[in-house]
Design a protein around this motif. Structure first.
Motif, PDB file in Angstrom:
ATOM      1  N   VAL A 168      -1.626  -1.272  -4.268  1.00 53.89           N
ATOM      2  CA  VAL A 168      -2.505  -0.107  -4.279  1.00 53.89           C
ATOM      3  C   VAL A 168      -1.602   1.114  -4.131  1.00 53.89           C
ATOM      4  CG1 VAL A 168      -4.397   1.104  -3.156  1.00 53.89           C
ATOM      5  CG2 VAL A 168      -4.413  -1.406  -3.270  1.00 53.89           C
ATOM      6  N   GLY A 169      -1.461   1.845  -5.215  1.00 48.24           N
ATOM      7  CA  GLY A 169      -0.588   3.009  -5.177  1.00 48.24           C
ATOM      8  C   GLY A 169       0.865   2.661  -4.969  1.00 48.24           C
ATOM      9  N   GLY A 170       1.293   1.519  -5.466  1.00 46.75           N
ATOM     10  CA  GLY A 170       2.687   1.129  -5.301  1.00 46.75           C
ATOM     11  C   GLY A 170       3.079   0.076  -6.309  1.00 46.75           C
ATOM     12  N   GLN A 171       4.135  -0.663  -5.969  1.00 51.12           N
ATOM     13  CA  GLN A 171       4.630  -1.708  -6.852  1.00 51.12           C
ATOM     14  C   GLN A 171       4.811  -2.989  -6.040  1.00 51.12           C
ATOM     15  OE1 GLN A 171       7.301  -0.203 -10.256  1.00 51.12           O
ATOM     16  NE2 GLN A 171       8.099   0.860  -8.477  1.00 51.12           N
ATOM     17  N   ALA A 172       4.324  -4.091  -6.621  1.00 53.81           N
ATOM     18  CA  ALA A 172       4.414  -5.369  -5.931  1.00 53.81           C
ATOM     19  C   ALA A 172       4.809  -6.455  -6.914  1.00 53.81           C
ATOM     20  CB  ALA A 172       3.086  -5.721  -5.267  1.00 53.81           C
ATOM     21  N   ALA A 173       5.597  -7.408  -6.414  1.00 53.68           N
ATOM     22  CA  ALA A 173       6.040  -8.520  -7.248  1.00 53.68           C
ATOM     23  C   ALA A 173       5.963  -9.814  -6.441  1.00 53.68           C
ATOM     24  CB  ALA A 173       7.468  -8.287  -7.752  1.00 53.68           C
ATOM     25  N   GLY A 174       5.525 -10.859  -7.102  1.00 55.50           N
ATOM     26  CA  GLY A 174       5.497 -12.179  -6.487  1.00 55.50           C
ATOM     27  C   GLY A 174       6.150 -13.175  -7.413  1.00 55.50           C
ATOM     28  N   SER A 175       6.950 -14.052  -6.828  1.00 54.79           N
ATOM     29  CA  SER A 175       7.643 -15.036  -7.644  1.00 54.79           C
ATOM     30  C   SER A 175       7.826 -16.309  -6.833  1.00 54.79           C
ATOM     31  CB  SER A 175       9.003 -14.500  -8.105  1.00 54.79           C
ATOM     32  OG  SER A 175       9.705 -15.475  -8.836  1.00 54.79           O
ATOM     33  N   ALA A 176       7.476 -17.439  -7.435  1.00 54.86           N
ATOM     34  CA  ALA A 176       7.616 -18.709  -6.730  1.00 54.86           C
ATOM     35  C   ALA A 176       7.899 -19.820  -7.726  1.00 54.86           C
ATOM     36  CB  ALA A 176       6.351 -19.032  -5.932  1.00 54.86           C
ATOM     37  N   ASP A 177       8.741 -20.740  -7.283  1.00 48.03           N
ATOM     38  CA  ASP A 177       9.050 -21.938  -8.056  1.00 48.03           C
ATOM     39  C   ASP A 177       8.727 -23.118  -7.150  1.00 48.03           C
ATOM     40  OD1 ASP A 177       9.976 -23.925  -9.662  1.00 48.03           O
ATOM     41  OD2 ASP A 177      11.930 -23.041 -10.058  1.00 48.03           O
ATOM     42  N   GLU A 178       7.654 -23.812  -7.480  1.00 46.80           N
ATOM     43  CA  GLU A 178       7.094 -24.816  -6.576  1.00 46.80           C
ATOM     44  C   GLU A 178       7.265 -26.227  -7.149  1.00 46.80           C
ATOM     45  OE1 GLU A 178       5.173 -24.174  -3.729  1.00 46.80           O
ATOM     46  OE2 GLU A 178       3.853 -25.895  -3.506  1.00 46.80           O
ATOM     47  N   VAL A 179       7.807 -27.132  -6.314  1.00 45.62           N
ATOM     48  CA  VAL A 179       7.857 -28.554  -6.634  1.00 45.62           C
ATOM     49  C   VAL A 179       7.260 -29.293  -5.448  1.00 45.62           C
ATOM     50  CG1 VAL A 179       9.298 -30.541  -7.159  1.00 45.62           C
ATOM     51  CG2 VAL A 179       9.918 -28.289  -8.062  1.00 45.62           C
ATOM     52  N   LYS A 180       6.201 -30.074  -5.711  1.00 47.04           N
ATOM     53  CA  LYS A 180       5.472 -30.658  -4.584  1.00 47.04           C
ATOM     54  C   LYS A 180       5.022 -32.065  -4.908  1.00 47.04           C
ATOM     55  CE  LYS A 180       3.564 -28.050  -1.835  1.00 47.04           C
ATOM     56  NZ  LYS A 180       2.835 -26.951  -1.203  1.00 47.04           N
ATOM     57  N   LEU A 181       5.196 -32.959  -3.924  1.00 48.22           N
ATOM     58  CA  LEU A 181       4.687 -34.319  -4.009  1.00 48.22           C
ATOM     59  C   LEU A 181       3.849 -34.586  -2.768  1.00 48.22           C
ATOM     60  CD1 LEU A 181       4.510 -37.256  -5.068  1.00 48.22           C
ATOM     61  CD2 LEU A 181       6.649 -37.708  -3.844  1.00 48.22           C
ATOM     62  N   VAL A 182       2.568 -34.889  -2.974  1.00 43.78           N
ATOM     63  CA  VAL A 182       1.671 -35.220  -1.872  1.00 43.78           C
ATOM     64  C   VAL A 182       1.070 -36.584  -2.176  1.00 43.78           C
ATOM     65  CG1 VAL A 182      -0.349 -34.543  -0.548  1.00 43.78           C
ATOM     66  CG2 VAL A 182       1.177 -32.791  -1.464  1.00 43.78           C
ATOM     67  N   GLN A 183       1.316 -37.528  -1.271  1.00 45.19           N
ATOM     68  CA  GLN A 183       0.899 -38.906  -1.519  1.00 45.19           C
ATOM     69  C   GLN A 183       0.277 -39.495  -0.267  1.00 45.19           C
ATOM     70  OE1 GLN A 183       3.811 -41.408  -3.487  1.00 45.19           O
ATOM     71  NE2 GLN A 183       3.149 -43.199  -2.323  1.00 45.19           N
ATOM     72  N   SER A 184      -0.901 -40.085  -0.437  1.00 49.41           N
ATOM     73  CA  SER A 184      -1.618 -40.675   0.687  1.00 49.41           C
ATOM     74  C   SER A 184      -2.008 -42.102   0.357  1.00 49.41           C
ATOM     75  CB  SER A 184      -2.870 -39.867   1.014  1.00 49.41           C
ATOM     76  OG  SER A 184      -3.661 -40.520   1.976  1.00 49.41           O
ATOM     77  N   THR A 235       2.148  -4.335 -10.965  1.00 48.77           N
ATOM     78  CA  THR A 235       2.321  -5.661 -10.379  1.00 48.77           C
ATOM     79  C   THR A 235       2.949  -6.602 -11.394  1.00 48.77           C
ATOM     80  OG1 THR A 235       0.076  -6.271 -11.033  1.00 48.77           O
ATOM     81  CG2 THR A 235       0.369  -5.435  -8.799  1.00 48.77           C
ATOM     82  N   THR A 236       3.760  -7.526 -10.894  1.00 50.11           N
ATOM     83  CA  THR A 236       4.370  -8.554 -11.742  1.00 50.11           C
ATOM     84  C   THR A 236       4.416  -9.872 -10.984  1.00 50.11           C
ATOM     85  OG1 THR A 236       6.629  -8.037 -11.013  1.00 50.11           O
ATOM     86  CG2 THR A 236       5.819  -6.893 -12.976  1.00 50.11           C
ATOM     87  N   SER A 237       4.375 -10.950 -11.740  1.00 49.57           N
ATOM     88  CA  SER A 237       4.528 -12.278 -11.154  1.00 49.57           C
ATOM     89  C   SER A 237       5.097 -13.214 -12.195  1.00 49.57           C
ATOM     90  CB  SER A 237       3.197 -12.828 -10.650  1.00 49.57           C
ATOM     91  OG  SER A 237       3.358 -14.134 -10.144  1.00 49.57           O
ATOM     92  N   LEU A 247       0.871  -1.168   0.000  1.00 47.08           N
ATOM     93  CA  LEU A 247       0.000   0.000   0.000  1.00 47.08           C
ATOM     94  C   LEU A 247       0.910   1.220   0.000  1.00 47.08           C
ATOM     95  CD1 LEU A 247      -2.777   1.354   0.253  1.00 47.08           C
ATOM     96  CD2 LEU A 247      -2.555   1.141   2.745  1.00 47.08           C
ATOM     97  N   VAL A 248       1.008   1.884  -1.154  1.00 45.30           N
ATOM     98  CA  VAL A 248       1.882   3.047  -1.327  1.00 45.30           C
ATOM     99  C   VAL A 248       3.305   2.687  -0.906  1.00 45.30           C
ATOM    100  CG1 VAL A 248       2.075   5.532  -0.991  1.00 45.30           C
ATOM    101  CG2 VAL A 248      -0.127   4.406  -0.654  1.00 45.30           C
ATOM    102  N   GLY A 249       3.797   1.643  -1.495  1.00 46.49           N
ATOM    103  CA  GLY A 249       5.154   1.233  -1.194  1.00 46.49           C
ATOM    104  C   GLY A 249       5.633   0.243  -2.233  1.00 46.49           C
ATOM    105  N   GLN A 250       6.651  -0.524  -1.842  1.00 44.93           N
ATOM    106  CA  GLN A 250       7.179  -1.557  -2.710  1.00 44.93           C
ATOM    107  C   GLN A 250       7.321  -2.845  -1.903  1.00 44.93           C
ATOM    108  OE1 GLN A 250      10.174  -0.316  -5.851  1.00 44.93           O
ATOM    109  NE2 GLN A 250      10.608   1.230  -4.324  1.00 44.93           N
ATOM    110  N   ALA A 251       6.915  -3.953  -2.545  1.00 45.68           N
ATOM    111  CA  ALA A 251       7.018  -5.244  -1.875  1.00 45.68           C
ATOM    112  C   ALA A 251       7.305  -6.310  -2.917  1.00 45.68           C
ATOM    113  CB  ALA A 251       5.737  -5.571  -1.122  1.00 45.68           C
ATOM    114  N   ALA A 252       8.197  -7.219  -2.541  1.00 42.82           N
ATOM    115  CA  ALA A 252       8.542  -8.308  -3.440  1.00 42.82           C
ATOM    116  C   ALA A 252       8.744  -9.575  -2.620  1.00 42.82           C
ATOM    117  CB  ALA A 252       9.796  -7.986  -4.245  1.00 42.82           C
TER     118      ALA A 252
END
Length: 1001
Positions: free
Chosen positions: A489-505, A544-546, A438-443
């Motif tokens: 909102v009134g700023g710059q935000a970025a999200g980045s993720a590299d996900e590797v997942k194994l779920v076994q039941s 915004t970027t992702s 909110l009126v800032g920068q977050a990554a």
């Protein structure tokens, strides 16, 4: 003075009581016989505390907090629990009582029964720095090791109420190291910490030939808590550099036996191994905070469980709940009017429980196993949030979590024995690599590698038994997560993720039964679900970027195998597998601003598998009910903008499979080898849509989806009764809204290349002999609807490009062409009676005049039947020389044969011959019939005299119908009959009519 004296005496009594309740006052040098019987009661608790190299600074002065290295304990008066302690010392009261009973009839009153409760809470506080309106710096090299032995060896064989064990071995280490807190000052730490805490050991006893003996209830817990490398700057500056490692274990096998016993050798292990961590977080309020941390953690609890319950009663049973999974809040950054940065690397390993072995051979209510292992890794890491500030993160997380293991038991020649019940949920919950401002920068930046596994193979038998060797299992595999999101909102935000997942039941349920009753049945409901939201961006007067990638494998259960040969109500399988992804990714929405999002998805989901069994020579055996459900719900590649530039790019590869083949055998059985299935496959697809209002939006999507529900079904039933029947209802639904563009005073462009494959059910095949046996009823249902590649322009430009390749395969359909709602491929069972009323006959596609009751069909109608008969076309009208005047004249023909108007027949026959045809050039009648004729109501049954004079002495076919003629209609010897190879239309036998007919509506 009296008051002080009273308080002193009270303190003394309390302290003495605690010591007496513990393992007594003893020195570390006390001689302990390792071969001596364990004490009847051994209760102890300790809190080893180690504090060192901590700094506190105030405007007055900087203080190094005094060093602490001591243990608060109920069992020993020492400064620290040794790395390897001696065996616990018996409580003095219990020991003295035992000595006094020696040589008396009551000397064996304890009989090896043991209660042991050990709880240890090691605490390590080291290398922390706190600055209040001042500056300070702390550095530390912090090490703490503790151990307590919880090994138990006792015996209750040949006795009653003997050798039973109740044990608690729990370790809860707490590590608080390398944290920096600055309030109006500067605080800095550089710390390396290690904490190793172990307890537990094997528990060995026996209840052979005993009564209520050799039973074990044991809690084995390892639950470390880690708070390291965090930084907090409030109107100050905090810097934390930390390396921390924690290891906790309460391991040990449980070994007992209940052979030839009653209510003995039962085991209830309770392994618990969750980790709790708050590491490497950075928070700044009107200040600055930076963290750089590396942390590792491991927690191991429990082990194998081995017992025996044959031959016995209520013996050798196992019940094991288990919990594993790191729960972490690591490497997050939050800033309010300040700057916060967090960099961290986290590796955790958690394991609770292991395999379970028992047997109930020749027993009653013995050798049963109940498991409830839970694997729950949960992480909140690498997220950045700011309000009028800057927040940046760079996080790496690796987590491995395993609960439970394989199960082996036997229920042969028994009653209510060798059964397995398993409820093994496996999940993974993550919020990772998100950025919000909110009126800032977050990554937020995150690399996440997670493995969550519960349970495993489940094997048992129920030969020559009653109510034994059955398996009930409800595997659940369910990752739930949000990552790579960005909101501004009134700023710059970025999200980045590299996900590797194994779920076994769960694993393969496998049971076997010959000559059993209500044995070796399997009921399983494997569920694979994946609610995932990633690479989604939203902005309001912001940018915004992702850029995120997902590689997820979800597996619930496996292929069930059972047998029920020569048995009763055995070897049956009920399987309800579901695979239902719910993914939203690579979508962008912005009102005034710039938005770029990119998502790459590779998801492979499987629930259940092939169901294989047999009911040969059995009664109500080897039957299968399979109801798989597979879906492919996804929302991807949307770009929506108002007064903004929005770009969305998505690459998608999804496979969602539920169930598989179903195979059985009912040969020489009764109500055996029957297969009942309903296989819905549903694919709602909504990729690549874009909306632009006074802006520019672009969507670029490449998507491939594979949704499969069930597969082929095979059975047989030779010399059987009510067996080998197949009833399948495959349902296939496709709904798509994709590649559409809407432009309102703007430009909207979508490029979508999409391919989808949906399959419901497969081929069905059965064969056999006997009453109501080997019937195949196949009722597929299919629906399709789509709204695709539609440009909508309102004072704007909308462009839609791309391709789609959509395939639907429903039941035995081999075409696969996507089409609208359609019912097809109905196959009715053989020998079905009363499908039509006595005054009903089939109607045929292409015949306007319906059936020719008193006349032959219209030739124009017959041409419409081409290709509808699943057998070769009717033979041609005889081309040999005929005495019938084919092209005119019937006066020489006697107009009546046995009272029937043969003249009318010949007039009608003339209409079948094309103009100019000769007796040598008559064409074959192009007559075919639909696969499934629909019955139509006739005004009344035809009478003998109202029937056309078809000469019908030989076998014949007309439009694929097998019809019995009215007796006595054979032509005279000097008349030539038209060479129809079908009986006349009279005395219809519905049972023959639907013998092998398939068709479509």
């Amino acid at each position: 003075m009296q008051t002080w004296a009273k308080r002193g005496l009270q303190t003394a009594f309390v302290t003495g009581g605690l010591l007496m309740l513990g393992t007594g006052i003893a020195s570390a040098q006390e001689n302990v016989d390792p071969d001596a019987a364990p004490p009847a009661v051994d209760v102890a608790a300790s809190v080893p505390i180690k504090a060192d190299q901590n700094k506190l600074a105030t405007p007055v002065r900087e203080v190094t907090v005094p060093k602490i290295d001591r243990t608060i304990s109920t069992d020993r008066v020492t400064s620290v629990v040794p790395t390897r302690t001696a065996a616990p010392v018996a409580n003095p009261l219990v020991r003295q009582t035992g000595e006094r009973l020696q040589g008396t009839p009551l000397q064996n009153v304890v009989r090896g029964n043991t209660i042991q409760a050990h709880a240890d809470v090691p605490i390590n506080i080291c290398g922390n720095a706190i600055a209040v309106l001042a500056n300070t710096e702390a550095s530390g090299d912090c090490v703490q090791h503790t151990h307590r032995d919880g090994t138990i060896v006792t015996d209750g064989a040949g006795q009653a109420l003997a050798g039973n064990v109740v044990a608690v071995n729990h370790i809860l280490p707490v590590q608080i190291t390398g944290n920096a807190i600055a309030a109006g000052g500067n605080a800095e730490t550089n710390t390396s910490a290690e904490q190793v805490s172990t307890t537990g050991g094997d528990i060995t006893t026996s209840g052979d030939k005993g009564a209520i003996s050799g039973n074990v209830v044991s809690e084995q817990g390892a639950t470390p808590v880690q708070i390291t490398g965090n930084g907090v700057g409030a109107a100050g500056i905090a810097n934390a550099n930390s390396t921390a490692d924690t290891f906790a274990s309460s391991e040990g096998d449980v070994i007992t036996s209940g052979k030839n016993s009653s209510i003995s050798g039962n085991a209830v292990p309770i392994p618990l191994a969750p980790l709790f961590e708050v590491n490497g977080n950075s928070a700044a309020g009107a200040g600055n905070s930076a963290t750089d941390s590396t942390q590792t953690g491991a927690a191991y609890a429990g082990g194998k469980t081995i017992t025996n319950g044959d031959p016995a009663t209520l013996a050798g049973n196992i019940a094991e709940p288990a919990l594993a999974g790191p729960i972490t809040v690591d490497d997050n950054a939050a800033a309010a009017g300040g700057n916060a940065a967090a960099v961290s690397d986290t590796v955790n390993d958690s394991r609770a429980g292991d395999s379970k072995h028992t047997t109930g051979h020749g027993s009653t209510a013995s050798g049963n196993v109940a498991g409830a292992p839970v694997s729950l890794p949960a992480a909140v890491g690498g997220n950045g949030a700011s309000v009028v500030g800057n927040a940046l993160t760079d996080h790496s997380n690796e987590a491995n979590s395993t609960a439970g293991g394989d199960v082996f038991t036997v229920g042969d020649k028994s009653v209510l024995s060798g059964n397995i019940a398993d409820v093994p949920p496996a999940t993974a919950v993550d919020a990772c690599g998100n950025g919000a401002t909110l009126v800032g920068q977050a990554a937020g930046t995150c690399e996440n590698d997670v493995k969550s596994v519960t349970s495993g193979y489940q094997g048992t038998t129920g030969n020559d038994s009653v109510g034994s060797g059955n398996i009930a299992s409800t595997p659940l595999a369910a990752p739930a997560e949000v990552y790579g999101l960005a909101a501004a909102v009134g700023g710059q935000a970025a999200g980045s993720a590299d996900e590797v997942k194994l779920v076994q039941s769960g694993g393969t349920p496998n049971t076997e039964d010959d000559r059993g009753t209500v044995s070796s049945n399997i009921v399983t409901a494997p569920t694979a679900v994946a609610p995932q939201v990633f690479a989604v961006t939203a902005g309001l007067v912001g940018n915004t970027t992702s850029d995120s990638a997902n590689d997820t494998t979800v597996t619930a259960g496996d292929a069930p195998h059972a047998t029920g040969k020569k048995s009763s109500a055995s070897g049956n399988i009920v399987q309800v597998p579901t695979s239902t992804p719910a993914q939203v990714f690579a979508d962008g929405v912005t009102l005034v601003g710039n938005n770029d999002t990119k998502g790459v998805n590779a998801t492979d989901m499987t629930a259940g598998g092939d169901a294989i069994t047999t009911g040969e020579a059995g009664s109500i055996a080897g039957n299968v009910v399979s109801a798989p459900v597979a879906t492919g719900t996804q929302v991807l590649g949307w770009s929506v903008g108002g007064g903004s530039n929005v770009n969305s790019t998505a690459t998608n590869d999804l496979s969602s499979v539920a169930g598989g083949d179903v195979n059985s055998n009912g040969d020489k059985g009764a109500v055996s080898g029957n297969l009942i299935g309903a296989q819905p496959a549903v694919l709602p697809v909504v990729p690549g849509n874009t909306v632009a209002a006074a802006g520019i939006t672009n969507s670029d999507v490449v998507s491939a989806t594979n949704v499969v529900s069930g597969d082929d079904s095979y059975s047989s039933a030779e010399d059987a009764s009510v067996s080998g029947n197949l009833i399948n209802v495959p349902a296939n639904a496709f709904a798509g809204v994709y590649a559409n563009a809407v432009a309102v005073a703007g430009n909207a462009t979508t490029v979508t290349d999409k391919a989808s494959y949906t399959q419901a059910g497969g081929e069905t095949l059965t064969e056999g002999s006997g009453p109501l046996t080997a019937r195949d009823m196949h009722v597929p249902v299919e629906a399709a609807a789509k709204l695709a590649r539609i440009p909508v322009e309102v004072v704007g430009q909308a462009t839609t490009l791309g391709t789609s390749d959509d395939t639907q395969l429903t039941g035995e359909d081999t075409d696969g062409t996507l089409r609208a709602t359609q019912l097809k491929g109905l196959e009715l069972p053989k020998g079905v009676d009363s499908l039509m009323k006595a005054n009903e006959v089939p109607a045929f596609h292409g015949l306007d005049s319906k059936l020719p009751i008193n006349q032959l069909p219209n030739p124009s109608d017959l041409t419409g039947l081409t290709g509808q008969l699943p057998t070769p076309a009717l033979p041609g009208v005889a081309q040999e020389r005929s005495s019938l005047p084919l092209n005119g004249g019937t006066g020489s023909i006697t107009p009546n044969v046995q009272g029937l108007p043969l003249g009318q027949l010949l007039d009608a026959a003339k209409g079948l011959v094309p103009a100019g045809a000769t007796g040598r050039s008559l064409p074959s009648l192009p007559v075919t019939a639909p696969a499934l004729p629909l019955p139509v109501q006739l005004p009344a049954l035809p009478t003998e005299r109202s029937l056309p004079a078809l000469p019908v002495d030989g076998p014949a076919s007309l439009s694929g119908l097998s019809l019995n003629p009215t007796q006595g209609l054979a032509p005279k010897a000097d008349e030539r009959a038209l060479p129809f190879d079908a009986p006349a239309i009279a005395m219809i036998d519905p049972a023959n009519l639907f013998q092998t007919v398939t068709g479509s509506l």
